[in-house]
Design an enzyme around this catalytic site. Structure first.
Site, PDB file in Angstrom:
ATOM      1  CB  ALA A  41      16.062 -43.491  31.056  1.00 18.57           C
ATOM      2  CE1 TYR A  43      10.046 -44.066  23.012  1.00 17.83           C
ATOM      3  CE2 TYR A  43      11.617 -44.770  21.009  1.00 17.83           C
ATOM      4  CZ  TYR A  43      10.283 -44.378  21.764  1.00 17.83           C
ATOM      5  OH  TYR A  43       9.434 -43.875  20.830  1.00 17.83           O
ATOM      6  CG  ASP A  44      11.324 -41.809  28.001  1.00 15.33           C
ATOM      7  OD1 ASP A  44      10.567 -42.288  27.150  1.00 15.33           O
ATOM      8  OD2 ASP A  44      11.102 -42.172  29.374  1.00 15.33           O
ATOM      9  CG  LEU A  90     -26.511 -44.658   2.525  1.00 15.82           C
ATOM     10  CD1 LEU A  90     -26.615 -45.726   3.360  1.00 15.82           C
ATOM     11  CD2 LEU A  90     -26.833 -45.045   1.119  1.00 15.82           C
ATOM     12  CD  GLU A 123     -24.962 -53.950   1.506  1.00 17.27           C
ATOM     13  OE1 GLU A 123     -24.640 -52.855   2.101  1.00 17.27           O
ATOM     14  OE2 GLU A 123     -24.650 -54.184   0.242  1.00 17.27           O
ATOM     15  CE  LYS A 125     -26.968 -45.747   7.785  1.00 22.97           C
ATOM     16  NZ  LYS A 125     -26.276 -45.033   8.868  1.00 22.97           N
ATOM     17  CG  ASP A 127     -24.434 -47.240  14.951  1.00 24.17           C
ATOM     18  OD1 ASP A 127     -23.915 -46.218  14.343  1.00 24.17           O
ATOM     19  OD2 ASP A 127     -24.983 -47.042  16.011  1.00 24.17           O
ATOM     20  CE1 TYR A 237     -20.500 -49.189   3.250  1.00 27.78           C
ATOM     21  CE2 TYR A 237     -20.444 -50.253   5.222  1.00 27.78           C
ATOM     22  CZ  TYR A 237     -20.453 -49.194   4.723  1.00 27.78           C
ATOM     23  OH  TYR A 237     -20.293 -48.051   5.169  1.00 27.78           O
ATOM     24  CE  LYS A 325     -29.760 -43.648  10.302  1.00 27.32           C
ATOM     25  NZ  LYS A 325     -29.758 -42.389  10.946  1.00 27.32           N
ATOM     26  CB  CYS A 419     -33.209 -11.554  20.837  1.00 27.76           C
ATOM     27  SG  CYS A 419     -31.612 -12.519  20.996  1.00 27.76           S
ATOM     28  CB  CYS A 422     -28.903  -8.689  21.072  1.00 29.86           C
ATOM     29  SG  CYS A 422     -30.476  -8.972  20.146  1.00 29.86           S
ATOM     30  CB  CYS A 443     -33.141 -12.441  17.283  1.00 30.70           C
ATOM     31  SG  CYS A 443     -32.094 -11.066  17.477  1.00 30.70           S
ATOM     32  CB  CYS A 449     -28.063 -10.905  17.730  1.00 25.79           C
ATOM     33  SG  CYS A 449     -28.593 -12.181  18.729  1.00 25.79           S
TER      34      CYS A 449
HETATM   35  S1  IVH Z   1     -23.627 -47.619   1.398  1.00 27.34           S
HETATM   36  C1  IVH Z   1     -22.894 -44.845  -1.774  1.00 27.34           C
HETATM   37  N1  IVH Z   1     -23.941 -49.722   3.111  1.00 27.34           N
HETATM   38  O1  IVH Z   1     -23.944 -45.410   6.518  1.00 27.34           O
HETATM   39  C2  IVH Z   1     -22.902 -45.887  -0.544  1.00 27.34           C
HETATM   40  N2  IVH Z   1     -23.401 -47.430   4.133  1.00 27.34           N
HETATM   41  O2  IVH Z   1     -25.644 -42.887   6.168  1.00 27.34           O
HETATM   42  C3  IVH Z   1     -22.875 -45.161   0.741  1.00 27.34           C
HETATM   43  N3  IVH Z   1     -23.341 -47.570   6.690  1.00 27.34           N
HETATM   44  O3  IVH Z   1     -21.426 -43.090   5.613  1.00 27.34           O
HETATM   45  C4  IVH Z   1     -22.658 -46.155   1.692  1.00 27.34           C
HETATM   46  N4  IVH Z   1     -23.651 -49.785   6.575  1.00 27.34           N
HETATM   47  O4  IVH Z   1     -20.859 -45.305   7.219  1.00 27.34           O
HETATM   48  C5  IVH Z   1     -23.511 -48.503   3.081  1.00 27.34           C
HETATM   49  N5  IVH Z   1     -24.361 -51.552   4.431  1.00 27.34           N
HETATM   50  C6  IVH Z   1     -24.072 -50.167   4.242  1.00 27.34           C
HETATM   51  C7  IVH Z   1     -23.635 -49.436   5.506  1.00 27.34           C
HETATM   52  C8  IVH Z   1     -23.586 -48.266   5.254  1.00 27.34           C
HETATM   53  C9  IVH Z   1     -23.270 -48.720   7.527  1.00 27.34           C
HETATM   54  C10 IVH Z   1     -22.962 -46.185   6.771  1.00 27.34           C
HETATM   55  C11 IVH Z   1     -21.764 -45.580   6.082  1.00 27.34           C
HETATM   56  C12 IVH Z   1     -22.346 -44.483   5.447  1.00 27.34           C
HETATM   57  C13 IVH Z   1     -23.459 -44.074   6.369  1.00 27.34           C
HETATM   58  C14 IVH Z   1     -24.423 -43.396   5.556  1.00 27.34           C
END
Ligand code: IVH
Length: 702
Positions: A41, A43-44, A90, A123, A125, A127, A237, A325, A419, A422, A443, A449
């Site tokens: 109390a 702290y709040d 990329l 490498e 990629k 997510d 990376y 991808k 359109c 508008c 349009c 518009c």
């Molecule tokens: S290299 C110049 N390596 O992908 C180097 N990116 O689409 C740029 N990402 O913003 C990034 N795995 O968030 C690189 N092995 C990997 C990656 C990677 C995921 C993501 C990264 C970047 C995005 C680009």
């Protein structure tokens, strides 16, 4: 606390300091040592006093004030961090052939002979979210998000809680570099994600759609104790600013990262050539489902760092890396309706309203149909059963129609010729040079518009444009609706108009606002009263002017005054000003026409006058000011032997020179290779300095 009402700002400052100090100390013992020194109390009460004080004296609110990290949602977020070395994105390849083309471009750029192989480092990629971690003599001192690639957010405190993020480099073999920025991906494992959602469900908290969102939501917590309670991981990376680089290949540097105590992805490997790299892609794709973290493709990087640095980058992506991808995820559903949306350039975009379906873990209820031609080509109709796909963050798309399931009474979709917003005519333009009809119907209502006006405003404040914190698309929409903001300039006069006596529409009285949020909004707007030229040009939302072209224009004209006066003087698309525009390497006729059309339009000129009364556009700051050729115009001609033309050009531009396609009185240098013809003759007539390749290289190496 002393009487707030009668407090001077000097006194307030002192009280604020003491309060901040005390709260920090208690935070420390509560969060770090798990050992609170005072009852909750009490702290709040301290926090309440701080908030009251800051509400009365908003100038005391700094991003690191405790008011910004706990309790009610703060309006101002993290501090900003400028990336000395930009964080790039990329380019994508969607097929093996595109990967081979990528290799071909590299070979041509570097001028490699057929016997020379290009080794790639493959490498997964990851997510997640990219982050940059700054280490001074091997000690973690600051961490930042990618942001727009140039400026990110300071998330140092949050990153401290990430597993496999060493606070200090391991391995005492060699002393750590004075300065090293490690870059990589913060992610949440699938197991941790499921666990988090389970806990969130039990406590009635937010449920995340996927591990990436969960990682983002957890990392961007202003209260870093929340971040610490969520399990986040990190793969290294790449790197940014570095006093020295521990290796000569991507593979060597990553091996050094591993020795320093970072996690590097175990599936990464060196591939001797592109065919091996394509094999690596297949292998990684097969493993995808078994991994405990999400990956959305494979990244290929030229392994040799010397080649990486020669290749450099175009716009925002390196020439030496590409992402392949994985194919998108698909599902079948029914089109319940087709709606037409109107974009910033007036394009009518059909959107399919779908019977909701889960695709790759996300519920999808809309898909873009792109344009009228696409609907005709695929003969897409309301009531059709279709396959939809989504890939990453992109809008879901309709891939194919299942004709067997088409209802008997279905009719082809009739695309509107007016359109829907508008009522103006919507037409397909005919391209003057090709004589072909555009695929997109637009349009003709321009700024009358509403849809176009709102979309332009949204573009104006978007992340790569003005990027006004706290002023997002939704707010623009509602301010527009209420007549508060109709033009870009209105954003900057908002505060003044808000304060006008008799105004019954005060922003602070709007839902979700209040004094402090309003103050923060006005401050965020004021922060953007100075904008760099390239951002400003991009923000104008001229057709065909994306970030790349905006930068080309900025680099060529250097100031907005110069750009505007030159481009407003192109009445017949024939004079010198138009020629100068077309002369910019990379600007073609379609772009040039769109730009001149924009500046010829009176309404746009008025909009600019109003806007420039409020904001200052800062001149383009050519990179490497101190190079001998910064700001100079150079033309390359003849057969170049020491470097490919592309590499020559990229190098010149990197040093701040303008590369032009033709000789004029404004040309500073003509670099002539073997068999130079008419340009050499013209340069001599105009007294332009002529250099051979070696002389040019000597000039730029000084
Ligand atoms: S290299 C110049 N390596 O992908 C180097 N990116 O689409 C740029 N990402 O913003 C990034 N795995 O968030 C690189 N092995 C990997 C990656 C990677 C995921 C993501 C990264 C970047 C995005 C680009």
């Amino acid at each position: 606390m002393a009487d707030l009402k009668n407090m001077t700002s000097e006194e307030a400052k002192e009280v604020h300091l003491t309060l901040v100090d005390t709260i920090r100390k208690h935070d420390e013992s509560y969060y770090r040592e798990d050992d609170p020194a005072i009852p909750d109390a009490e702290y709040d009460e301290l926090r309440k006093q701080l908030l009251e004080l800051e509400a009365r004296f908003p100038e005391l609110v700094t991003p690191d004030s405790p008011s910004q990290s706990l309790g009610v949602a703060p309006a101002k977020g993290f501090g900003k961090v400028k990336h000395k070395v930009s964080m790039l994105s990329l380019d994508n390849a969607f097929s093996n052939d595109e990967l081979r083309e990528f290799e071909g471009r590299i070979r041509r750029f570097l001028g490699l002979g057929p016997a020379e192989e290009v080794a790639f480092f493959a490498e997964p990629k990851i997510d997640g979210l990219s982050a940059s971690l700054r280490y001074k003599k091997g000690r973690f001192i600051q961490g930042a998000t990618r942001g727009d690639g140039k400026v990110g957010e300071d998330i140092t405190a949050n990153l401290r809680g990430v597993t496999d993020l060493p606070l200090e480099f391991a391995g005492a073999k060699a002393p750590p570099p004075d300065l090293f920025e490690i870059r990589g991906e913060v992610y949440m494992s699938k197991a941790d994600f499921l666990e988090l959602n389970k806990a969130q469900a039990e406590s009635g908290g937010k449920i995340f759609a996927n591990p990436r969102n969960a990682a983002a939501g957890s990392l961007r917590q202003l209260d870093h104790s929340i971040t610490a309670s969520r399990k986040l991981s990190f793969f290294a990376y790449a790197w940014g600013e570095a006093s020295s680089v521990p290796g000569q290949t991507q593979a060597e540097v990553l091996a050094a990262f591993k020795n320093w105590g970072f996690s590097v992805n175990p599936l990464s490997e060196v591939c001797a050539n592109m065919e091996e790299a394509i094999d690596a892609y297949r292998k990684i794709e097969e493993l995808r489902a078994e991994l405990d973290y999400d990956i959305d493709g494979v990244v290929f990087k030229v392994n040799r760092l010397e080649w990486q640095s020669r290749l450099g980058f175009v716009s925002r992506s390196p020439r030496w890396a590409i992402a392949h991808k994985f194919p998108a995820e698909r599902a079948t559903t029914i089109i319940e309706d087709i709606e037409i949306q109107v974009g910033r350039t007036g394009a009518l975009t059909p959107v399919a309203r779908l019977h909701p379906v889960t695709v790759g873990g996300v519920v999808v209820s809309n898909a873009t149909l792109h344009n009228e031609d696409e609907i005709i080509r695929k003969d897409i109709r309301i009531g059709d059963t279709v396959v939809v796909q989504r890939a990453g963050d992109v809008i879901p798309q309709v891939v194919e129609v299942n004709l067997e399931k088409r209802p008997k009474d279905s009719a082809p979709y009739e695309f509107p010729t007016r359109c829907p917003i508008c009522g103006s005519h919507a037409v397909k333009e005919v391209n003057e040079t090709t004589g072909k009809e555009d695929a997109v119907r637009r349009c003709t209502g321009g700024l009358i518009c509403r849809a176009q006006a709102v979309e332009r405003l949204k573009h104006f404040i978007s992340r790569n444009a003005l990027d006004i914190e706290g002023l997002g698309a939704k707010l623009i929409e509602s301010f527009y609706q209420d007549g508060l903001i109709k033009t870009p300039a209105d954003i900057f006069t908002l505060e003044k108009r808000d304060a006008e006596p008799g105004n019954l529409q005060r922003i602070k009285n709007r839902e979700g606002f209040g004094e402090k949020a309003t103050r923060n909004l006005f401050d965020a707007i004021d922060d953007k009263r100075e904008v760099p030229l390239d951002r400003f040009v991009y923000a104008l939302g001229i057709r065909h002017i994306g970030q790349g072209n905006a930068r080309l224009l900025a680099r060529n004209y250097l100031s907005f005054d110069k750009l505007r006066s030159s481009l407003s003087d192109t009445s017949d698309n024939a004079g010198d000003a138009y020629a100068e525009l077309l002369d910019i390497d990379g600007i073609g006729a379609a772009v040039a026409d769109a730009v001149t059309e924009f500046f010829r339009e009176d309404r746009n000129q008025e909009m600019l006058d109003d806007l420039l009364a409020e904001v200052t556009v800062t001149d383009f700051d050519p990179p490497a000011q101190d190079s001998a050729v910064a700001g100079k115009t150079v033309v390359f001609t003849g057969t170049l032997e020491l470097m490919t033309r592309q590499e020559m050009k990229a190098k010149a531009e990197g040093l701040g020179a303008k590369v032009s396609g033709s000789i004029s009185a404004k040309t500073d240098y003509l670099v002539a290779g073997a068999n130079a013809g008419s340009k050499l003759k013209k340069a001599k007539e105009l007294d332009v300095t002529v250099l051979n390749e070696q002389e040019w290289l000597d000039l730029i190496s000084n």
